[in-house]
Design an enzyme around this catalytic site. Sequence first.
Site, PDB file in Angstrom:
ATOM      1  CB  SER A 150      -0.877   0.060   1.259  1.00  0.00           C
ATOM      2  OG  SER A 150      -1.936  -0.843   1.213  1.00  0.00           O
ATOM      3  CB  SER A 209      -1.722  -1.469  -3.618  1.00  0.00           C
ATOM      4  OG  SER A 209      -0.810  -0.558  -3.071  1.00  0.00           O
ATOM      5  CG  ASP A 255      -1.960   2.287  -4.126  1.00  0.00           C
ATOM      6  OD1 ASP A 255      -0.942   2.202  -3.409  1.00  0.00           O
ATOM      7  OD2 ASP A 255      -2.336   1.378  -4.881  1.00  0.00           O
TER       8      ASP A 255
END
Lengths: 398, 398, 398, 398
Positions: free
Chosen positions: C279, C317, C319
């Site tokens: 992340s 992830s 983000d």
Amino acid sequence: MTSKRFFRLVLLVVIALDSFAREPIKSPPPVIQTKIVRARELGIPFEGTPGKLNAITDVPGVEVGYTTLISGEGKLEVGKGPVRTGVTAILPRGHASLNDSVYAGFFSFNGNGEMTGTAWVDEGGFLEGPIIITNTHSVGVARDAVIAWRVKHGAADKTGYWWSLPVVAETWDGWLNDINGFHVKPEDVWHALDIAHGGPLQEGSVGGGTGMICYEFKGGNGTASRKIDIRVSKDASPQTFIVGVFLQANFGRRPQLTIAGEPVGREIPGEVYEQESGSCIAVVATDAPLLPNQLKRLARRVSLGLARTGTILESGSGDLFIAFSTANPNVVNPDQITHDVQTIPNDLMDPLFAGVVQATEEAVVNVLVDNHSMTGRDNHRVEALPHDRLREMMKRFR
Amino acid sequence: MTSKRFFRLVLLVVIALDSFAREPIKSPPPVIQTKIVRARELGIPFEGTPGKLNAITDVPGVEVGYTTLISGEGKLEVGKGPVRTGVTAILPRGHASLNDSVYAGFFSFNGNGEMTGTAWVDEGGFLEGPIIITNTHSVGVARDAVIAWRVKHGAADKTGYWWSLPVVAETWDGWLNDINGFHVKPEDVWHALDIAHGGPLQEGSVGGGTGMICYEFKGGNGTASRKIDIRVSKDASPQTFIVGVFLQANFGRRPQLTIAGEPVGREIPGEVYEQESGSCIAVVATDAPLLPNQLKRLARRVSLGLARTGTILESGSGDLFIAFSTANPNVVNPDQITHDVQTIPNDLMDPLFAGVVQATEEAVVNVLVDNHSMTGRDNHRVEALPHDRLREMMKRFR
Amino acid sequence: MTSKRFFRLVLLVVIALDSFAREPIKSPPPVIQTKIVRARELGIPFEGTPGKLNAITDVPGVEVGYTTLISGEGKLEVGKGPVRTGVTAILPRGHASLNDSVYAGFFSFNGNGEMTGTAWVDEGGFLEGPIIITNTHSVGVARDAVIAWRVKHGAADKTGYWWSLPVVAETWDGWLNDINGFHVKPEDVWHALDIAHGGPLQEGSVGGGTGMICYEFKGGNGTASRKIDIRVSKDASPQTFIVGVFLQANFGRRPQLTIAGEPVGREIPGEVYEQESGSCIAVVATDAPLLPNQLKRLARRVSLGLARTGTILESGSGDLFIAFSTANPNVVNPDQITHDVQTIPNDLMDPLFAGVVQATEEAVVNVLVDNHSMTGRDNHRVEALPHDRLREMMKRFR
Amino acid sequence: MTSKRFFRLVLLVVIALDSFAREPIKSPPPVIQTKIVRARELGIPFEGTPGKLNAITDVPGVEVGYTTLISGEGKLEVGKGPVRTGVTAILPRGHASLNDSVYAGFFSFNGNGEMTGTAWVDEGGFLEGPIIITNTHSVGVARDAVIAWRVKHGAADKTGYWWSLPVVAETWDGWLNDINGFHVKPEDVWHALDIAHGGPLQEGSVGGGTGMICYEFKGGNGTASRKIDIRVSKDASPQTFIVGVFLQANFGRRPQLTIAGEPVGREIPGEVYEQESGSCIAVVATDAPLLPNQLKRLARRVSLGLARTGTILESGSGDLFIAFSTANPNVVNPDQITHDVQTIPNDLMDPLFAGVVQATEEAVVNVLVDNHSMTGRDNHRVEALPHDRLREMMKRFR
């Protein structure tokens, strides 16, 4: 004969047939590219494994058609020319697209542009017909022309009426083209739709991409594809899918241009004009069975591929991306309440993401390489990226 | 003479002037409403205090123009008619709108419809010209016509080029109108733009609303406004703003119709046709100084006002709402980097929210009340909501 | 003494003071970096001009505080350790942040992560307190601790009540840290808030970034900044702003790592583990006067900076990016209805976009360079990116 | 014995069992409602056909558990009380929810509130565990407690790690409750999760809804459901689904309250306090097989049901809605790449939309009717909506 050469031959035949497919629209005839050179032939390294054609048409069923409008030279007379524009049509399932919708997802990275029909793509999750790409001032004529074409070729809905929200996108070509002359006509849109075909595609200054500028080199259309192996675990046998990207590229400033990590733009300085409104329309196609929310995820990755070529996706840019999946045919059967559709787990999507990023990056370089210089209105001239310089830089840096 | 009667007189004069303002487009002449009755005159209770005209034009600067296309009778011949359609133009700052953008926000409650130009409204926060509303199949012609009109009347940008992403929305009128005949022409759009005016507005079956159906009664245009007092605390003296709503209403099924909490639709049963694709376009205007994200909040409240009239905003509905503020004139001065603009705190927005909900509710009822029955293609007929029945119900229930 | 050396000295003093600022939390003491080397000192070329500190704290008013929790070695005993985690606090206007909100915008590129409080950032356009970043399983404790801290240090609202929607984000450190042991306590959050300071910042494995992994090298915190000149036209004199980026970086697979265009990751192969859930949390700060919708545009550009380092922002992830502007102090005065605020035109935002992309790219490399290897739970070990190899590659390729 | 009475008996038994299920948390014991009266028993007309229980638990598999914390009286001492708060847990597939995710969609109508975990719901389309609803200042403790509960009861992911982004939402109860005392503890969350059950549900001032205020009457929890017949055409035989709505209702000002179209709030004037931050969390469950983007459409309709009760969803309100479908069990099988899932066409969703709107409207009135007055901190008192007044008004108006 190598398969690459064979495809080029097929491509030239397709181009020739295209020009017979309808009356010549404008004189003089389009400046047809005589030499096709794609980016990887210049020794540019790219990640991933392309499909057979390295084009969006590697995705079975996808068809693309162009109408290229080139006429006149010299001083601009609004309404008369010079004309440097055109229309691109992309049909997800070829001519079956009208009555067999595909799941789709839309993403706007920088919304300074137009893609009609996206409120419904976003809400309903379907792309219900072709995608048209043209110049900024011809989105309207193209949109209504798609409805007329659907009325002619598609079926009415079950109540007997036609109703349509076409997807039509644009980038701005007013530096080379008499854009305020509104030269795109309904028949130009129908032509692009009628002649759409699978197989090899022209790139560069054709169709909607005719008058475009990218990194202050000659821009326009580019495409690439990736074969994607998906495995449930490292040692499992893969299932193979294809992801293809098509761009109408009209963005970027020269000093930003980066190819394979190299600052190519700074090595070949030059400014075309104080660019106001570049843009990039991207179409992502795949045969992987993805749901609408998953396709939105694919569309979003286009921005990462563009970033690899150096752009910051400027404020004046309309960076609008749409992704669709040709899996799940006939997903809506009017006689059924529940329908089976296929999907793949989110956890297994990374190879598809990589494919989109890689194919987008290569498609941008194809736009620049598989192209030619052009002179347009008021003798404005845009040079194509010189192959020798690029080839030499690739050698030097590697 | 009461001010209400005075305004009606002014309105009739405006209508008369409208019809002289250009050559008659089609024969026979538009069926002009001879009697104007607005919802609150029937004794329907509404919350809040309306502006002087109870119309979007209570917001200073806002101008509205219609082109109404009515011609032919009887059996449909595609391309010939019958024609029951038109164009509505809304200019935030009148004709100054082209070179003086307004802050704006967009919200799609159910995206089964089209409003072009919204990617940029959403991204940049500005509405940079007029709003056009027409039928579904004429969005394209209207969009390109706005560009042509801007080229003619507006200034180029600072690089000398024109570039425009017009906002054009639609609802579907194909049950009454020869929608596949594409009867709206560029000059119809220019006419609506050219004759746009402040002051009293016609409602019902005029402009883009001509062929619309709402709750299976005759639908079309409606408007209302609210005076809004904002105070920093209970006892503080207020600052007064105005919020106006304009609708092109083409949504709802009969049994859902609720007026002032009463199940009016169930009391007057009747089905027009198995409706497929109703929609509602809403334009919210205010002179309160709101930023783009705050205007998006305003736009979202339109859905609550619609809900008060009974709709569930169906899957086939394109419920697209745009809100703009006429405060902050000349917000972009090309010679300045930082600009002062005004805003009001989020905490003080509730009265504006209430105004949007209330004005939306009243505008829907105005659509239904300030209207007349219409016969269109294939002798399809839609009845107007009968005033006497409504008046009687309001008495009975209260 | 050069200013660079001076700042290092200050930094070491700050670090030393930090460790006195509260009782040692855990033994043994944190492994403090003894040598600070930032990416550009290794000869890596970056675009743009950094601010004085090349850190988010170049934006006046921004303060950052860390609590680093390192204790235990060897085999995991849930609840006992080993502990390799921490808390980062970022205060937009230092300790004045509690009662002086900043305009903010939020963007999720890939939402497989958590940032609390963003529904209100998105809706209201304000960040109303600090930003906390910690590990995935400690978001909750951090969130409630921020409320407790606000109750202690901030004023109640005008009705006398406290009410708060803290912004707390996370990345996952469970490969090095006993994440299921929930070792972050409220006092760890208060400590990070209390000691937050401007000036030079530690990077790498401190605060929330302590146990992170980036491109399968040791990850964690990184920061960079850019001085931005904005001009109304080419020859006009500029107004200068600063944009700073702070990352908690826990993303990326080794073979993707690209530094200054070079395939660094492929040159130093190595796999840490079959990574599931990398992340990247990014915080963008600027003193340029931007409105909420403009700050959202800034936040979105972080993804382009990350892309330049090779990532495809994978499915696992989170983000999540937030941007705020320290301009427009005291934007909400409870005694006023209309407020003046400042903005800059969308047309002039490109230099800010470039700044975000460039600072993000450099911040990622700072994460990797300004760091050290770490051994955590079950003797899991993550190596830092070797400086010599990187230095050598930079020489070889250029 | 009628089935209605039977269910009440079951409910009282369930309540009794609940109180044995764990140690009494606080003295004095919760004020348990002795009489259950639901809105439709007072003669209030509602549209549609409810499920057997008229509750979210009509959707097979859905389980709900409460922990109610009531203790202390009189003057506020922060940390001591009085306590009027609690926790609600909703498990889509009961205790199987941890390892069998459901498709879900999220919508924020007014984002002045918190629902953690929604970035991933929005991105990935899955709800991967329970939903917790509590007070504003206890979201954090609840969130981390869910992770701890998952670690204890759920399986690790395939790499052997735990990783979780819990969905936890809130409304503010600080007028009755010592909210700054942070009285919710992890064990309170685990208790609500452990005792969650199907069957009849308590409403009103229990669980997370304990200290809530709605339209300035006593607020809290409410639920309702609708049986939905979907047909491919008018005469086709239907397939039946169920849609259930659960609310934690803490919104609205007295004069706005409208029940069955009647201005109930204006007839029973009264102001509790200058309310700052009402909110409404809604959970929509269905067994209809919907995809994530379709569930987002369902979630959005909650706002229309709320609007029918008079609210304008004010600026201080956190109106956050989540919808999930219990169809498509085991949609993610780690050993498979492509998965079959079921969906229904967008065109057939209207009955589901109607169900959500109707059930939301009824659930709000259930909150108000199935409730009791409460005295909290500083002897703040909130009256329940008086049944006799409402019953009488319903008779008078109809």
